[in-house]
Enzyme design. Structure first.
Site, PDB file in Angstrom:
ATOM      1  N   HIS A 101      40.628  73.178 -26.257  1.00 24.20           N
ATOM      2  CA  HIS A 101      40.318  74.408 -25.517  1.00 24.20           C
ATOM      3  C   HIS A 101      40.478  74.125 -24.022  1.00 24.20           C
ATOM      4  CE1 HIS A 101      38.143  77.810 -23.852  1.00 24.20           C
ATOM      5  NE2 HIS A 101      38.298  78.410 -25.022  1.00 24.20           N
ATOM      6  N   GLU A 173      46.354  80.747 -25.474  1.00 25.36           N
ATOM      7  CA  GLU A 173      45.352  81.305 -24.566  1.00 25.36           C
ATOM      8  C   GLU A 173      45.763  81.028 -23.117  1.00 25.36           C
ATOM      9  OE1 GLU A 173      41.316  81.609 -26.587  1.00 25.36           O
ATOM     10  OE2 GLU A 173      41.471  79.539 -25.951  1.00 25.36           O
TER      11      GLU A 173
HETATM   12  C1  PEP Z   1      37.962  81.646 -25.385  1.00 23.55           C
HETATM   13  O1  PEP Z   1      36.822  81.220 -25.401  1.00 23.55           O
HETATM   14  O2  PEP Z   1      38.882  80.944 -25.774  1.00 23.55           O
HETATM   15  C2  PEP Z   1      38.231  83.000 -24.895  1.00 23.55           C
HETATM   16  C3  PEP Z   1      39.394  83.531 -25.123  1.00 23.55           C
HETATM   17  O3  PEP Z   1      37.210  83.620 -24.227  1.00 23.55           O
HETATM   18  P1  PEP Z   1      37.165  85.188 -23.788  1.00 23.55           P
HETATM   19  O4  PEP Z   1      37.448  85.976 -25.026  1.00 23.55           O
HETATM   20  O5  PEP Z   1      35.787  85.369 -23.278  1.00 23.55           O
HETATM   21  O6  PEP Z   1      38.229  85.395 -22.765  1.00 23.55           O
END
Ligand code: PEP
Length: 256
Positions: A101, A173
């Site tokens: 992450h 992400e």
């Molecule tokens: C995450 O924790 O990977 C994330 C995408 O958080 P958020 O949805 O709060 O942006």
């Protein structure tokens, strides 16, 4: 959305450093089982480590909710104070674990090679790793998204090439979209998901149906549908909204 050939889409809730015994009780008291069972989605909840057993007990009644973890250590057993192994995660019923992450890359300086080792360790235990990848804002602005993604994914490909791996799950992400309220445009995520699949298919002997690309970054109950309807977005990783039972209920009730 669930024609015979389609994979079941999945929502991964990353609770991060949030939650309490009270919150967990309240969360499950308000999640209607019938609404979950009738949804076409699966749900993975990744609470902080001390709550794994509590959440594990709560989800027994739901057949489409699974236990996840947020990280794992590289060691299996021994004098590694403060760490949690894949053996322990398996022992307490964890089915999925997030690795790499961006918050771990940022605050714990985790590097791609170490993350790839974690990925392999989890696979060996039969736990499905979810590899997080994504570019920073400056990398996006300088047009380097694809090269950053390849750099982050390549070590995994090398690591598992000669192993008996189960499937590959990746959460794309963009770092700039996590927790900011600025999500990436769904069509652009679709293109990136296609790119990631193409890159893996070109470099690894894997069938497309064992390849899952998720999107994460400021997804909520209002915008999730635009992402989940894209053909190459196989699920969503949700942080903030995943601790709100109202948001989760809204998401699951909308997808039949
Ligand atoms: C995450 O924790 O990977 C994330 C995408 O958080 P958020 O949805 O709060 O942006």
């Amino acid at each position: 959305m669930t024609n015979g050939k389609m994979k079941k889409k999945i929502i991964i809730g990353n609770w991060k450093l949030n939650g309490s015994l009270n919150m967990i009780e309240n969360f499950f008291k308000n999640l209607r089982i019938e609404m979950f069972q009738s949804s076409a989605l699966d749900f993975v909840i990744a609470p902080p480590f001390p709550y794994l057993m509590n959440v594990g007990r709560m989800i027994r009644r739901y057949h489409n909710v699974f236990l996840g973890a947020q990280n794992v250590d590289l060691h299996l057993i021994g004098a590694y104070t403060g760490e949690i192994s894949s053996l322990i995660l398996k022992d307490v019923g964890v089915k999925y674990t997030i690795v790499g992450h961006s918050e771990r890359r940022m605050y714990h300086l985790e590097k791609d090679a170490e993350i790839a080792k974690k990925f392999l360790l989890l696979q060996k235990e039969g736990i499905i790793p979810i590899l997080c990848v994504g570019e920073s804002l400056s990398e996006k602005r300088s047009g380097n998204t694809e090269s950053i993604l390849m750099k982050q994914i390549r070590p995994i490909i090398e690591m598992i090439r000669n192993t008996d791996f189960l499937k590959i799950m990746i959460a794309y992400e963009p770092v700039w979209s996590i927790g900011t309220g600025n999500s990436e445009d769904p069509s652009s995520v679709q293109k990136t998901a296609e790119f990631i699949k193409g890159y893996i298919l070109d470099n690894l002997d894997i069938r497309r149906e064992f390849l899952f690309i998720h999107y994460g970054g400021s997804v909520n109950s209002k915008n999730f549908q635009e992402f989940i309807e894209k053909p190459d977005i196989d699920g969503l990783l949700i942080g903030k909204c995943s601790i709100e039972y109202r948001s989760i209920s809204e998401i699951f009730s909308k997808i039949k």
